[in-house]
Design a protein around this motif. Structure first.
Motif, short mmCIF file in Angstrom:
data_model
loop_
_atom_site.label_atom_id
_atom_site.label_comp_id
_atom_site.label_asym_id
_atom_site.label_seq_id
_atom_site.Cartn_x
_atom_site.Cartn_y
_atom_site.Cartn_z
N ARG A 97 0.83 -1.21 0.00
CA ARG A 97 0.00 0.00 0.00
C ARG A 97 0.87 1.25 0.00
O ARG A 97 0.60 2.22 -0.72
N ARG A 98 1.94 1.25 0.79
CA ARG A 98 2.84 2.40 0.85
C ARG A 98 3.51 2.63 -0.50
O ARG A 98 3.66 3.77 -0.94
N MET A 99 3.96 1.55 -1.12
CA MET A 99 4.61 1.68 -2.43
C MET A 99 3.63 2.26 -3.46
O MET A 99 4.00 3.12 -4.26
N LEU A 100 2.40 1.79 -3.44
CA LEU A 100 1.39 2.32 -4.36
C LEU A 100 1.09 3.78 -4.05
O LEU A 100 0.92 4.60 -4.96
N ASP A 101 1.08 4.15 -2.77
CA ASP A 101 0.81 5.53 -2.36
C ASP A 101 1.88 6.50 -2.86
O ASP A 101 1.58 7.65 -3.16
N ILE A 102 3.14 6.05 -2.95
CA ILE A 102 4.19 6.95 -3.44
C ILE A 102 4.32 6.90 -4.97
O ILE A 102 5.18 7.55 -5.54
N GLY A 103 3.46 6.12 -5.61
CA GLY A 103 3.41 6.11 -7.06
C GLY A 103 4.13 4.96 -7.73
O GLY A 103 4.30 4.97 -8.95
N LEU A 104 4.58 3.98 -6.97
CA LEU A 104 5.25 2.82 -7.57
C LEU A 104 4.22 1.81 -8.03
O LEU A 104 3.72 1.02 -7.24
N CYS A 105 3.88 1.88 -9.31
CA CYS A 105 2.96 0.92 -9.90
C CYS A 105 3.47 0.62 -11.31
O CYS A 105 4.40 1.27 -11.79
N GLY A 106 2.90 -0.35 -11.94
CA GLY A 106 3.35 -0.75 -13.27
C GLY A 106 3.44 0.42 -14.23
O GLY A 106 2.54 1.25 -14.31
N GLY A 107 4.57 0.52 -14.93
CA GLY A 107 4.77 1.57 -15.92
C GLY A 107 5.44 2.82 -15.40
O GLY A 107 5.80 3.71 -16.18
N THR A 108 5.64 2.92 -14.09
CA THR A 108 6.28 4.11 -13.51
C THR A 108 7.78 4.08 -13.78
O THR A 108 8.44 3.08 -13.56
N VAL A 109 8.31 5.20 -14.24
CA VAL A 109 9.76 5.34 -14.44
C VAL A 109 10.39 5.76 -13.12
O VAL A 109 9.91 6.68 -12.45
N VAL A 110 11.46 5.07 -12.74
CA VAL A 110 12.17 5.32 -11.49
C VAL A 110 13.65 5.50 -11.82
O VAL A 110 14.20 4.77 -12.63
N GLU A 111 14.28 6.47 -11.16
CA GLU A 111 15.72 6.68 -11.33
C GLU A 111 16.39 6.64 -9.97
O GLU A 111 15.91 7.26 -9.02
N CYS A 112 17.48 5.91 -9.85
CA CYS A 112 18.26 5.89 -8.62
C CYS A 112 19.14 7.13 -8.63
O CYS A 112 19.97 7.30 -9.53
N VAL A 113 18.94 8.02 -7.65
CA VAL A 113 19.70 9.27 -7.61
C VAL A 113 20.78 9.27 -6.54
O VAL A 113 21.56 10.21 -6.46
N GLY A 114 20.83 8.24 -5.72
CA GLY A 114 21.87 8.18 -4.71
C GLY A 114 21.67 7.04 -3.74
O GLY A 114 20.66 6.34 -3.78
N ARG A 115 22.68 6.86 -2.89
CA ARG A 115 22.63 5.85 -1.84
C ARG A 115 23.25 6.45 -0.60
O ARG A 115 24.13 7.31 -0.70
#
Length: 81
Positions: free
Chosen positions: A32-50
């Motif tokens: 539910r939290r992942m969906l709330d932040i917009g992580l769903c199928g088709g979403t583009v995600v970029e790793c900007v740091g660690r």
């Protein structure tokens, strides 16, 4: 070396790399939290740091930078673009 569009986990993408979410292999409140932040199928995600210790990772998701622990991002299946 992996192919550009081979499926992998969100925690496996390198800093500066982008990927598209294929599916969530997470259940319950974390899903539910992942969906709330917009992580769903088709979403583009970029790793900007660690963080200095390598966990969590910072990801650009729909215009916001979100820190996600590796244990939580392992269930997010992505494909490189």
């Amino acid at each position: 070396m992996t192919e550009l569009n081979e499926a992998k986990r969100l925690c496996d993408i390198a800093i500066g790399e982008s990927a598209v979410v294929e599916r969530l292999m997470i259940h319950g409140s974390m899903r539910r939290r992942m969906l709330d932040i917009g992580l769903c199928g088709g979403t583009v995600v970029e790793c900007v740091g660690r963080s200095p210790m390598g966990d969590p990772g910072a990801y650009l998701i729909r215009g916001a930078v979100i820190a996600i622990r590796d244990c939580d991002s392992r269930g997010v299946i992505v494909r490189g673009i």
